[in-house]
Design an enzyme around this catalytic site. Structure first.
Site, mmCIF file in Angstrom:
data_model
loop_
_atom_site.group_PDB
_atom_site.id
_atom_site.type_symbol
_atom_site.label_atom_id
_atom_site.label_comp_id
_atom_site.label_asym_id
_atom_site.label_seq_id
_atom_site.Cartn_x
_atom_site.Cartn_y
_atom_site.Cartn_z
ATOM 1 N N LYS A 87 0.829 -1.209 0.000
ATOM 2 C CA LYS A 87 0.000 0.000 0.000
ATOM 3 C C LYS A 87 0.859 1.252 0.000
ATOM 4 O O LYS A 87 0.650 2.178 -0.797
ATOM 5 C CB LYS A 87 -0.923 0.013 1.218
ATOM 6 C CG LYS A 87 -1.931 1.154 1.200
ATOM 7 C CD LYS A 87 -2.410 1.543 2.585
ATOM 8 C CE LYS A 87 -1.416 2.433 3.296
ATOM 9 N NZ LYS A 87 -1.951 3.008 4.559
ATOM 10 N N ASP B 57 -6.296 0.325 1.024
ATOM 11 C CA ASP B 57 -6.343 0.470 2.473
ATOM 12 C C ASP B 57 -7.681 -0.080 2.962
ATOM 13 O O ASP B 57 -8.420 -0.725 2.202
ATOM 14 C CB ASP B 57 -6.147 1.930 2.886
ATOM 15 C CG ASP B 57 -7.297 2.836 2.444
ATOM 16 O OD1 ASP B 57 -8.221 2.351 1.750
ATOM 17 O OD2 ASP B 57 -7.276 4.023 2.800
#
Length: 207
Positions: free
Chosen positions: A120, A138
């Site tokens: 991420k 996320d």
């Protein structure tokens, strides 16, 4: 979800959130990278409250690489996992100095070798700072993408891979930010605001 429906979802989210962008305050790649690492399991708002003092004292990788973990922890102690994060960002800074002349690499494989940096974080940095089309998953992106029916996946990696297949590549980064904004402002985890949702006629959950 059919391709034409996917486009309608993206268009509706774009219209609803024309200001969708990275909420972490930063002035350069170093500040962005550190901020994203600090944002793990913590709100961007919380991170933005501690980074001004952090970057004032440690404005670059060289300065941060020489920091005392306890001093850094004291600055960021209001965010989650602050002790671990303080060690990670110092280790990250040391590696930037030792291997990349203090600069943030624009390469995914290099980024994920840095302490505290996962998929991420690497994707956010490559998208926001280096302008690559990336999908960073996320908690908001994972929840919203699966809830509305863009993908059907039971983990973050499968969600990322599913979104890469489902969405036009030239809209990956845009979709990442739009889904985050939608998750924060409407499609909440416990009680989504379906009645006032801009895509309730397209969403699998609402229909």
């Amino acid at each position: 979800m059919r391709k034409d429906k996917v486009i309608k979802v993206l268009d509706a989210l774009r219209a609803e959130y024309p200001d969708a962008e990275c909420a972490l305050v930063h002035r350069n790649a170093f500040e962005l990278l550190i901020s994203v690492v600090l944002s793990a399991q913590t709100t961007d708002v919380s991170v933005n409250k501690v980074t001004p003092a952090l970057f004032k004292k440690y404005p670059n990788a060289k300065k941060l690489s020489k920091a005392n973990p306890e001093d850094v922890a004291e600055i960021i102690k209001t965010i989650g996992m602050y002790k671990t994060k303080s060690r990670n960002i110092i280790g990250l800074a040391k590696k930037l100095v030792d291997e990349y002349e203090g600069e943030v690499p624009d390469n995914y494989d290099a980024l994920i070798t840095l302490p505290g940096v996962g998929r991420k974080t690497a994707n956010v940095v490559l998208s926001v700072w280096f302008g690559e089309q990336r999908i960073a998953v996320d908690t908001h992106v994972f929840r919203v993408a699966n809830r509305i029916g863009l993908v059907k996946a039971d983990d973050v990696l499968k969600t990322e891979e599913g979104l890469m297949k489902a969405l036009p590549k030239d809209r990956w980064s845009e979709a990442h930010h739009s889904l985050i904004f939608h998750g924060r402002r409407c499609c909440h985890a416990r009680k989504p605001n379906c009645e006032n949702c801009c895509i309730n006629d397209l969403c699998k959950h609402a229909i």
